[in-house]
Structures are given as C-alpha cells and as structure tokens.
Write an enzyme that holds these catalytic residues in place. Structure first.
Site, PDB file in Angstrom:
ATOM      1  N   CYS A 105      38.476  29.930  23.969  1.00 43.31           N
ATOM      2  CA  CYS A 105      39.118  29.150  25.030  1.00 43.31           C
ATOM      3  C   CYS A 105      39.177  27.666  24.701  1.00 43.31           C
ATOM      4  O   CYS A 105      39.766  26.883  25.456  1.00 43.31           O
ATOM      5  CB  CYS A 105      38.408  29.392  26.357  1.00 43.31           C
ATOM      6  SG  CYS A 105      38.544  31.109  26.862  1.00 43.31           S
ATOM      7  N   SER A 240      37.964  31.932  37.060  1.00 40.56           N
ATOM      8  CA  SER A 240      39.267  31.379  36.682  1.00 40.56           C
ATOM      9  C   SER A 240      40.288  32.507  36.667  1.00 40.56           C
ATOM     10  O   SER A 240      39.941  33.681  36.761  1.00 40.56           O
ATOM     11  CB  SER A 240      39.188  30.726  35.301  1.00 40.56           C
ATOM     12  OG  SER A 240      38.736  31.674  34.347  1.00 40.56           O
ATOM     13  N   HIS A 366      44.344  29.585  33.813  1.00 40.46           N
ATOM     14  CA  HIS A 366      43.665  29.499  32.515  1.00 40.46           C
ATOM     15  C   HIS A 366      44.328  30.390  31.462  1.00 40.46           C
ATOM     16  O   HIS A 366      43.778  31.424  31.069  1.00 40.46           O
ATOM     17  CB  HIS A 366      42.190  29.884  32.727  1.00 40.46           C
ATOM     18  CG  HIS A 366      41.315  29.753  31.526  1.00 40.46           C
ATOM     19  ND1 HIS A 366      41.573  28.901  30.466  1.00 40.46           N
ATOM     20  CD2 HIS A 366      40.136  30.385  31.212  1.00 40.46           C
ATOM     21  CE1 HIS A 366      40.602  29.014  29.563  1.00 40.46           C
ATOM     22  NE2 HIS A 366      39.734  29.908  29.983  1.00 40.46           N
TER      23      HIS A 366
HETATM   24  N1  CAA Z   1      38.443  43.968  46.545  1.00 38.65           N
HETATM   25  C1  CAA Z   1      37.543  44.679  45.855  1.00 38.65           C
HETATM   26  N2  CAA Z   1      37.401  44.611  44.529  1.00 38.65           N
HETATM   27  C2  CAA Z   1      38.229  43.810  43.862  1.00 38.65           C
HETATM   28  C3  CAA Z   1      39.219  43.060  44.510  1.00 38.65           C
HETATM   29  C4  CAA Z   1      39.317  43.173  45.929  1.00 38.65           C
HETATM   30  N3  CAA Z   1      40.208  42.460  46.630  1.00 38.65           N
HETATM   31  N4  CAA Z   1      39.902  42.351  43.579  1.00 38.65           N
HETATM   32  C5  CAA Z   1      39.365  42.642  42.404  1.00 38.65           C
HETATM   33  N5  CAA Z   1      38.334  43.505  42.557  1.00 38.65           N
HETATM   34  C6  CAA Z   1      37.417  43.971  41.522  1.00 38.65           C
HETATM   35  C7  CAA Z   1      37.418  45.445  41.325  1.00 38.65           C
HETATM   36  O1  CAA Z   1      36.081  45.774  40.979  1.00 38.65           O
HETATM   37  C8  CAA Z   1      38.308  45.710  40.132  1.00 38.65           C
HETATM   38  O2  CAA Z   1      37.806  46.762  39.361  1.00 38.65           O
HETATM   39  P1  CAA Z   1      38.546  48.209  39.426  1.00 38.65           P
HETATM   40  O3  CAA Z   1      39.747  48.068  38.562  1.00 38.65           O
HETATM   41  O4  CAA Z   1      37.520  49.120  38.882  1.00 38.65           O
HETATM   42  O5  CAA Z   1      38.910  48.438  40.861  1.00 38.65           O
HETATM   43  C9  CAA Z   1      38.181  44.425  39.323  1.00 38.65           C
HETATM   44  O6  CAA Z   1      37.814  43.395  40.275  1.00 38.65           O
HETATM   45  C10 CAA Z   1      39.482  43.986  38.675  1.00 38.65           C
HETATM   46  O7  CAA Z   1      40.476  44.136  39.604  1.00 38.65           O
HETATM   47  P2  CAA Z   1      41.924  43.630  39.301  1.00 38.65           P
HETATM   48  O8  CAA Z   1      42.366  44.164  37.991  1.00 38.65           O
HETATM   49  O9  CAA Z   1      42.800  43.873  40.496  1.00 38.65           O
HETATM   50  O10 CAA Z   1      41.553  42.117  39.208  1.00 38.65           O
HETATM   51  P3  CAA Z   1      42.429  40.884  39.318  1.00 38.65           P
HETATM   52  O11 CAA Z   1      43.692  41.054  38.542  1.00 38.65           O
HETATM   53  O12 CAA Z   1      42.579  40.423  40.737  1.00 38.65           O
HETATM   54  O13 CAA Z   1      41.476  39.880  38.552  1.00 38.65           O
HETATM   55  C11 CAA Z   1      39.362  38.951  38.022  1.00 38.65           C
HETATM   56  C12 CAA Z   1      40.319  39.373  39.133  1.00 38.65           C
HETATM   57  C13 CAA Z   1      38.735  40.177  37.421  1.00 38.65           C
HETATM   58  C14 CAA Z   1      38.308  38.040  38.595  1.00 38.65           C
HETATM   59  C15 CAA Z   1      40.191  38.184  36.945  1.00 38.65           C
HETATM   60  O14 CAA Z   1      40.864  37.110  37.530  1.00 38.65           O
HETATM   61  C16 CAA Z   1      39.337  37.706  35.799  1.00 38.65           C
HETATM   62  O15 CAA Z   1      38.956  38.489  34.930  1.00 38.65           O
HETATM   63  N6  CAA Z   1      39.054  36.376  35.738  1.00 38.65           N
HETATM   64  C17 CAA Z   1      38.249  35.796  34.674  1.00 38.65           C
HETATM   65  C18 CAA Z   1      39.071  35.607  33.428  1.00 38.65           C
HETATM   66  C19 CAA Z   1      38.197  35.193  32.285  1.00 38.65           C
HETATM   67  O16 CAA Z   1      37.121  35.736  32.093  1.00 38.65           O
HETATM   68  N7  CAA Z   1      38.668  34.223  31.486  1.00 38.65           N
HETATM   69  C20 CAA Z   1      37.878  33.672  30.410  1.00 38.65           C
HETATM   70  C21 CAA Z   1      36.902  32.696  30.953  1.00 38.65           C
HETATM   71  S1  CAA Z   1      35.588  32.345  29.812  1.00 38.65           S
HETATM   72  C22 CAA Z   1      36.110  30.996  28.915  1.00 38.65           C
HETATM   73  O17 CAA Z   1      36.929  30.229  29.360  1.00 38.65           O
HETATM   74  C23 CAA Z   1      35.553  30.815  27.539  1.00 38.65           C
HETATM   75  C24 CAA Z   1      36.081  31.715  26.484  1.00 38.65           C
HETATM   76  O18 CAA Z   1      36.095  31.325  25.301  1.00 38.65           O
HETATM   77  C25 CAA Z   1      36.539  33.075  26.782  1.00 38.65           C
END
Ligand code: CAA
Length: 419
Positions: A105, A240, A366
């Site tokens: 990142c 993020s 991000h």
């Molecule tokens: N209610 C209940 N559970 C929910 C939910 C809701 N409204 N929304 C999401 N979830 C949960 C569920 O557990 C779901 O798992 P299942 O598929 O088993 O149901 C899981 O979250 C993922 O759901 P989605 O696929 O719908 O998630 P999303 O598309 O809304 O994404 C997020 C949410 C998982 C937080 C996602 O935004 C994310 O992964 N963010 C972090 C990204 C990240 O890690 N970036 C790197 C940062 S680290 C860095 O910068 C340094 C480096 O070098 C990498």
C-alpha cells in the site's frame, strides 16, 4: 532525504475513487448493471497521466521519466507491465522510460520517492502516477490478494480478512497498553466520513456515519472477523474501502518548471521525502508505528522541521487505529493520546492539525497503488486553496504525508511547502 536539486509538484489529476456505495459504481443494485462497466485499470491510468499533462500545459513528449505505483494489478486485473501500459496513453510518450513501482500500500509513496530521486539524477519533468482496481473480486477474495502485503506464509491464516485482523490486533494492543476502549476510535471514523461528505471525489461522498454509529456494533456495523479473540476489536466502520481509482502528479526541477505551459505559479516544494522499512512479518510493538516514526525522524531532521511546523496532514488511515498511531508516530501528540487528539477536534478541518481533510483511506477510499500519490496531490491542492468545500480556512503552507505498506513495514514520509 532533503533533495539536493529542488523538486516541486507542479500539478496533477485524479479520478473519483469509486466502489460499493458510490453512486457511479456499477454493481448488482445499480440501474446500469449489465449494460455498462466500471472503468478498467488501463482507462483509469490513461485518464490521469493525460490529465496531469493537460493540467500543467505540456505535451507528453516533454516528460523525461514516468512511474506507476501499483500493488497487485496481476491478481485483480490480470495485468502487469504497467510502465509500458502508461506509455500507451499517448504517442508523445514513445521511448520515454516508465517504471512500475511496488511496495504494497506504499507503492504510490515509493513512486513519489522514485520521482524525487530521478530529478536528483538529472531528469527535469517526471510524471508519477498510481492506480489500483480492486472491484473485480468480492471483498473476501480481495482480502487474500491484499494479504500478499503481509508475510503470507506466516500471517495469512490469522483470519480470512488478514489485514483487518492485523489491525484489530493493533487496536487490542493499544487499548491494553493505554487503558482506552475501542469506542475511543469513533471520532476518527466520524471525522473521516464528515470530510468525505464535502469531497465529490470520495468513495463515501454520499454515506454518513455518525460518532455514535461508529462506536456501536450493530447489524449494519458488525464486528465481522472470524478470529474469535480479535473479533471484538474491529467493526466494519473501522475499515478503509475497497476502491478503484488513480492519481498522477507532475514533479519538476527548476529547469522543468520553466518548460511548463501553465501552472508554475502553483508549484509546491518537496522539502524532504524519506523511506524506511522494517522486517516483514515481525512487529516489535503493535501499539507503535516504529517504521513510520523512523521515516518521519529522517524527514524532519533533513528539512530542519518538527511536528509543530505541520499545518495539514495526510496519513495512512487504512483502519481507524492506524490514524491514531500515525498521529503519534509523526509527533502530533504523545504516545497513547492519538484517540484523544481526534476526540478534542484537533484533527478536524477547524482544528490545530487537520488530518485527512478529504476523508482519508476510510472514506475518500483506498485504491492501494494510488493512495500515496493521492496524498501528495491532496496536499498540493490544500496548499493552493483548491479543495472547494473541504478547503481549510487557515490557508496552510506546510504539510506532511505518511503512506504505509503492510503492517507498517514500509513507510514513506514526504514534507511539502508552498512558498
Ligand atoms: N452485516 C453483517 N456482516 C457484514 C455486513 C453487514 N452489513 N457487511 C459486511 N459484513 C461482513 C460479513 O462477515 C461478510 O462476510 P460473508 O461474505 O461471509 O458474509 C464480510 O463482511 C464481507 O462482506 P462484503 O463482501 O459484503 O463486504 P464489503 O464489500 O462491504 O466490504 C470490508 C467490507 C470487508 C470491511 C471491506 O471494505 C474491506 O475489506 N476493507 C479493508 C480493505 C483492506 O484491508 N485494505 C488494505 C488495508 S491495509 C494497508 O493499507 C496496508 C497494505 O499494505 C495492505
């Protein structure tokens, strides 16, 4: 290091950062689903490299060297060799050396550092871009791709969402060390969304998250990690976004500035750009960002600045705890005071040290390879009074960016000044 030859940011271009919940992002609930597609990696990259040249009034042929920050184009988009992909944007780039830079990142920040180095080596006009497309996969598959920024063999199994779990681990360590509760992170989250609501380029421009919503786990804001011991330490709103987007800036020597067709009067000087690395898979203290602190120490001392000189900051808030730790590592407050800094309003648009004025990684978005370039472009815009609804009334002249890769294992700290 402080550049021996003066380096300025002369201009740039950015695409909106988009993904789930952005009105322009096409997914299964969008009216255009099935008939239109989201922009590809190639389209986003070409848009910003051409946009940056246009912004400073140069033909592509004026560029001496180019860089493309990108983390995992091969995994999300089946596309590597992004230097040559950027050159395909315009015949004027033919035979110009363009190189792809990767440092998880921190890829974008490292691309900026490479651009500064190129000017020290004699280049006059350097185009630095960053791009990432992550929406081609669901968040769980994406989490596996992003886990390549950790020590994959040692750390992948911590949770299906490796990085969210690694930062839940940091929240747990921080709360135990400083006797605070995870709800203390809520002002950081609410501030990010509030700033993004003023920023038309932000992924979460039309989503609101209040401090109360960020503080409470709920059906809409669950603690979602499978790892039972880490689960209580991270909610959805602490994360993020998985975003698509790109950004590019034009860096110039003094000779390069004279070649521009327009915009030389907006030039912002890079006073220092420092890179530090720590061993992958080994973190001595989860309640500190020692690598960012090391990069900041070198940057401050080479520019002759300290934290009190900073009037605006872009920090790598990949999770809410990261912003608190970054504020401490950059010296805006003492260790253990990062959450209180936000709670007191010191990091808000009206505060003593505004942080992530456009919404940060949590709410601006991000697209990982673009983030470090976006931070520099955001400061260029704040220092030139170009931020519209989220422009700081204080007219800042000095700013800092901190862009981090992995679990604070590569960090790039850049100091910028408008004279
Ligand atoms: N209610 C209940 N559970 C929910 C939910 C809701 N409204 N929304 C999401 N979830 C949960 C569920 O557990 C779901 O798992 P299942 O598929 O088993 O149901 C899981 O979250 C993922 O759901 P989605 O696929 O719908 O998630 P999303 O598309 O809304 O994404 C997020 C949410 C998982 C937080 C996602 O935004 C994310 O992964 N963010 C972090 C990204 C990240 O890690 N970036 C790197 C940062 S680290 C860095 O910068 C340094 C480096 O070098 C990498």
């Amino acid at each position: 290091m402080k550049p021996n030859r003066r380096v300025t940011v002369a201009g740039g271009a950015i695409t909106p950062f988009i993904g789930k919940f952005h009105p322009d992002f096409i997914w299964k609930k969008h009216p255009d689903f099935g008939t239109k597609e989201n922009p590809s990696l190639e389209q986003l990259l070409h848009r910003v490299v051409l946009g940056a040249c246009e912004d400073v009034g140069i033909d592509a042929a004026i560029v001496d060297r180019g860089y493309v920050g990108n983390f995992v184009g091969e995994l999300f988009c089946q596309q590597g060799h992004l230097g040559a992909l950027a050159v395909a944007a315009d015949t004027g780039f033919l035979y110009t050396p363009f190189t792809r830079i990767e440092g998880a990142c921190a890829s974008g920040g490292l691309a900026i550092a490479a651009g500064v180095d190129a000017i020290q080596a004699g280049a006059e006009v350097v185009l630095v871009s960053g791009v990432e497309v992550q929406s081609t996969q669901n968040a769980k598959v994406g989490a596996d791709f992003l886990a390549r920024a950790a020590h994959y063999q040692k750390e992948r199994s911590i949770d299906p969402f490796t990085f969210p779990a690694m930062f839940a681990r940091r929240t747990e360590a921080y709360c135990h060390k400083h006797d605070v509760v995870p709800e203390a992170l809520a002002p950081i989250v609410a501030k990010a969304y509030c700033n993004a609501n003023r920023n038309p380029n932000a992924h979460m421009h039309s989503v609101t998250v209040t401090q109360q919503q960020a503080a409470e786990a709920s059906d809409a804001n669950p603690c979602f990690l499978d790892n039972e011991s880490l689960n209580p330490w991270l909610k959805l709103s602490d994360c993020s976004q998985v975003s698509d987007g790109a950004c590019a800036v034009i860096l110039c020597s003094d000779e390069g500035l004279a070649r521009l067709g327009q915009g030389a009067d907006r030039a912002v000087e890079i006073q220092a750009c420092s890179v530090a690395c720590g061993p992958l898979g080994e973190v001595a203290d989860f309640a500190r960002m020692d690598v960012t602190e090391a990069a900041a120490g070198v940057a401050y001392s080479s520019a002759g600045w300290n934290a009190n000189d900073i009037e605006v900051a872009e920090v790598h808030d990949c999770f809410s705890i990261s912003e608190a730790l970054m504020c401490e590592a950059l010296g805006f407050c003492n260790e253990g005071e990062g959450t209180q800094l936000a709670a007191d309003g010191a990091t808000s648009l009206e505060g003593r040290i505004p942080v992530n004025t456009g919404g940060g990684l949590m709410a601006f978005g991000h697209p990982v390879g673009a983030t470090g370039v976006k931070q520099v472009y955001e400061l260029f815009r704040q220092l030139n009074g170009l931020c519209g609804d989220y422009q700081l009334a204080s007219s800042p002249r000095r700013g800092i960016c901190a862009n981090m890769g992995g679990d604070d294992r590569t960090s790039v700290v850049t100091l910028l000044e408008k004279k």
